[in-house]
Enzyme design. Structure first.
Site, PDB file in Angstrom:
ATOM      1  N   CYS A 274     -31.847  44.989 -49.074  1.00 49.71           N
ATOM      2  CA  CYS A 274     -30.482  45.538 -49.130  1.00 49.71           C
ATOM      3  C   CYS A 274     -30.361  46.580 -50.224  1.00 49.71           C
ATOM      4  O   CYS A 274     -30.144  47.750 -49.978  1.00 49.71           O
ATOM      5  CB  CYS A 274     -29.480  44.413 -49.421  1.00 49.71           C
ATOM      6  SG  CYS A 274     -29.521  43.072 -48.274  1.00 49.71           S
TER       7      CYS A 274
HETATM    8  N1  SAJ Z   1     -32.209  42.912 -59.914  1.00 49.48           N
HETATM    9  C1  SAJ Z   1     -32.435  43.390 -61.198  1.00 49.48           C
HETATM   10  N2  SAJ Z   1     -31.433  43.258 -62.123  1.00 49.48           N
HETATM   11  C2  SAJ Z   1     -30.229  42.674 -61.800  1.00 49.48           C
HETATM   12  C3  SAJ Z   1     -30.036  42.190 -60.494  1.00 49.48           C
HETATM   13  C4  SAJ Z   1     -31.032  42.315 -59.566  1.00 49.48           C
HETATM   14  O1  SAJ Z   1     -33.503  43.919 -61.514  1.00 49.48           O
HETATM   15  O2  SAJ Z   1     -29.377  42.574 -62.685  1.00 49.48           O
HETATM   16  C5  SAJ Z   1     -33.265  43.088 -58.915  1.00 49.48           C
HETATM   17  C6  SAJ Z   1     -33.774  41.787 -58.345  1.00 49.48           C
HETATM   18  O3  SAJ Z   1     -34.853  41.289 -59.108  1.00 49.48           O
HETATM   19  C7  SAJ Z   1     -34.218  42.208 -56.948  1.00 49.48           C
HETATM   20  C8  SAJ Z   1     -33.264  43.336 -56.598  1.00 49.48           C
HETATM   21  O4  SAJ Z   1     -32.698  43.789 -57.839  1.00 49.48           O
HETATM   22  O5  SAJ Z   1     -35.532  42.695 -56.981  1.00 49.48           O
HETATM   23  C9  SAJ Z   1     -32.136  42.901 -55.668  1.00 49.48           C
HETATM   24  O6  SAJ Z   1     -31.597  41.758 -56.239  1.00 49.48           O
HETATM   25  P1  SAJ Z   1     -30.147  41.154 -55.768  1.00 49.48           P
HETATM   26  O7  SAJ Z   1     -29.758  40.113 -56.754  1.00 49.48           O
HETATM   27  O8  SAJ Z   1     -29.206  42.255 -55.527  1.00 49.48           O
HETATM   28  O9  SAJ Z   1     -30.505  40.354 -54.473  1.00 49.48           O
HETATM   29  P2  SAJ Z   1     -30.440  40.772 -52.962  1.00 49.48           P
HETATM   30  O10 SAJ Z   1     -31.283  41.919 -52.623  1.00 49.48           O
HETATM   31  O11 SAJ Z   1     -30.665  39.512 -52.211  1.00 49.48           O
HETATM   32  O12 SAJ Z   1     -28.938  41.248 -52.811  1.00 49.48           O
HETATM   33  C10 SAJ Z   1     -28.053  40.488 -52.064  1.00 49.48           C
HETATM   34  C11 SAJ Z   1     -27.036  41.471 -51.588  1.00 49.48           C
HETATM   35  N3  SAJ Z   1     -26.232  40.874 -50.548  1.00 49.48           N
HETATM   36  C12 SAJ Z   1     -25.909  41.648 -49.469  1.00 49.48           C
HETATM   37  O13 SAJ Z   1     -26.271  42.795 -49.350  1.00 49.48           O
HETATM   38  C13 SAJ Z   1     -25.084  41.010 -48.445  1.00 49.48           C
HETATM   39  C14 SAJ Z   1     -26.154  41.910 -52.735  1.00 49.48           C
HETATM   40  O14 SAJ Z   1     -25.037  42.659 -52.240  1.00 49.48           O
HETATM   41  C15 SAJ Z   1     -25.627  40.736 -53.493  1.00 49.48           C
HETATM   42  O15 SAJ Z   1     -24.792  41.203 -54.571  1.00 49.48           O
HETATM   43  C16 SAJ Z   1     -26.818  39.993 -54.065  1.00 49.48           C
HETATM   44  O16 SAJ Z   1     -27.521  39.466 -52.915  1.00 49.48           O
HETATM   45  C17 SAJ Z   1     -26.391  38.859 -54.978  1.00 49.48           C
HETATM   46  O17 SAJ Z   1     -25.323  39.020 -55.618  1.00 49.48           O
HETATM   47  O18 SAJ Z   1     -27.158  37.917 -55.118  1.00 49.48           O
END
Ligand code: SAJ
Length: 437
Positions: A274
């Site tokens: 995403c």
């Molecule tokens: N990440 C960082 N720093 C952060 C947060 C994330 O480096 O502060 C990295 C993670 O390690 C990962 C990537 O970013 O590699 C994405 O992480 P994510 O927490 O955004 O997880 P996702 O990809 O599963 O995002 C989903 C998304 N949900 C949808 O698109 C419906 C996102 O919008 C959500 O906000 C996120 O989950 C969530 O909040 O957990």
């Protein structure tokens, strides 16, 4: 009276529902519609998935076998690979992937295929909702023409078409498909009305907006916001290193502000299907309108540069101990794209492994959620004995901070640790051996 009759059928649960694409979005959505009392036919081209569902076996961690089996046994939910069932369907949700091509452009092939599969069965008194994250204008400019190519059905009168972004966060327990507010916008106001009447039968809060484009853009804002803010702290980490300031302490201090701040943490890069991808659908669309989405492009550049930055920091760490990276043994601890899951899509660990190998390092990995790696140029098996593996390398690189790892043991047994996630923040004496991002 097409609209009123269809809404009546929906409210009485007489409408037959279909979900096209039974992945981490589609299967929970199908079960959520079945929970609401609809008869649901899931459609997926992969026979094995269809057979598992019809046996009541869930391959999606957010749906238990029991939740699935209840509806399979009652006959309320079934799956098929046969699109002709759509002739008897009144409401279809499209939940197919929207990845990027190798060129970085949107891969619209899944949405195209879904639209073309539905078209022959499109009939009066039918509603279709696209859920796949995509660029603004997709529903109206890309899907609608494919649906009406060989018929003279009129959208908003004979059938109804809307966009409603998926907001599934796999593994999350507090927010599910049922209780996560659902934005929804139609090609016409009547489309919004019909789609809203349908979704609010099964989902706790439906948020209607004026058009499909507003709904498409809202989703991209959500994930662009996240991607850009992560790139800000990734750049901050590089600034703090030059300033010899602990970026983790800086962020924790800033996070004490009770308003006007939202905590993000730096890392080895952006993984998942995403966050690193959805914003590029927006920047691609803007390019077609001769506009450069500068923030998205800069953020993507910073985030995609993090694996190389991490490898340079690993090289510097070894260098302090007069160990060239070339020939050094490096254990990658955690390869999934984020903690406590097994998903490897777009994981930055793959780039880091590739870059380390390019520089001559002897790379192994340990991830309790990922027993095997099998990607273009990476075929590896996870180490089995973590303590022994940690002792046996020149440097342990913590790339994904799974909660179940004993970081005290890692720091105790390792010669040197590079911590890209601040996983060792609670380990006493970590500073003696741990170098942090
Ligand atoms: N990440 C960082 N720093 C952060 C947060 C994330 O480096 O502060 C990295 C993670 O390690 C990962 C990537 O970013 O590699 C994405 O992480 P994510 O927490 O955004 O997880 P996702 O990809 O599963 O995002 C989903 C998304 N949900 C949808 O698109 C419906 C996102 O919008 C959500 O906000 C996120 O989950 C969530 O909040 O957990």
């Amino acid at each position: 009276m097409v609209k009123e009759d269809l809404i009546e059928d929906i409210k009485k649960k007489r409408a037959n529902i279909s979900v096209l694409g039974l992945g981490y979005v589609g299967l929970p959505l199908a079960v959520t519609f079945a929970n609401a009392g609809f008869n649901v036919t899931g459609i997926d081209p992969i026979q094995e998935k269809v057979e598992m569902i019809n046996r009541g076996e869930s391959y999606i961690s957010d749906i238990t076998n029991a939740q699935l089996r209840k509806h399979i046994d009652s006959g309320r939910l079934r799956a098929t690979t046969d699109y002709s069932v759509l002739a008897e369907i009144d409401a279809v949700s499209i939940c197919v992937p929207t990845p990027l091509r190798k060129t970085g452009d949107p891969d619209m092939s899944f949405i195209a295929s879904a639209s073309e599969q539905i078209a022959p069965y499109l009939h009066r008194s039918m509603v279709i909702v696209l859920e796949s994250s995509t660029y603004p204008g997709t529903t109206r400019e890309f899907v609608l023409p494919k649906l009406t190519a060989n018929n003279n059905l009129k959208v908003g009168e004979d059938f109804f078409l809307a966009f409603s972004p998926e907001r599934v966060d796999p593994g999350r327990k507090d927010y599910t498909t049922f209780n996560t507010p659902k934005v929804l916008g139609g090609i016409t106001p009547a489309c919004t009305d019909v789609a809203k009447a349908w979704y609010e039968q099964a989902i706790e809060t439906v948020v209607p907006v004026s058009t499909a484009e507003v709904a498409e853009m809202a989703k991209l804002l959500e994930n662009t916001f996240r991607m850009i803010n992560i790139s800000v702290v990734n750049e901050l980490a590089q600034m703090c290193e030059r300033l010899d300031v602990d970026v983790w302490e800086v962020i924790d201090a800033a996070a004490t502000k009770p308003f006007g701040f939202m905590k993000f943490t730096p890392g080895p890069g952006l993984g998942g299907h995403c966050i690193p991808i959805d914003p590029l659908y927006l920047s691609w669309k803007m390019k077609t309108l001769k506009y450069t989405a500068r923030f998205i492009e800069l953020a993507s550049e910073i985030n995609t540069g993090m694996p190389r930055y991490v490898v340079n920091r690993i090289q510097d760490a070894l260098n302090r101990y007069r160990k060239p990276l070339n020939g050094s043994k490096v254990l990658i601890l955690g390869v999934a794209y984020k903690p406590n899951i097994s998903d490897m899509r777009e994981s930055p660990a793959l780039d880091i492994i590739h870059l380390l190998r390019e520089k001559g390092a002897i790379v192994t990995y340990y991830d309790p959620f990922v027993p095997e790696l099998d990607f273009e140029n990476i075929q590896m098996t996870s180490e089995k004995d973590l303590p022994a593996s940690v002792e046996n390398v020149d440097l342990v690189a913590i790339i994904t901070n799974h909660a179940k790892i004993d970081y005290n043991m890692v720091v105790d047994k390792a010669q040197l640790v590079f911590d890209a996630r601040n996983a060792t923040k609670d380990v006493p004496k970590a500073s003696l051996k741990v170098i942090k991002l």
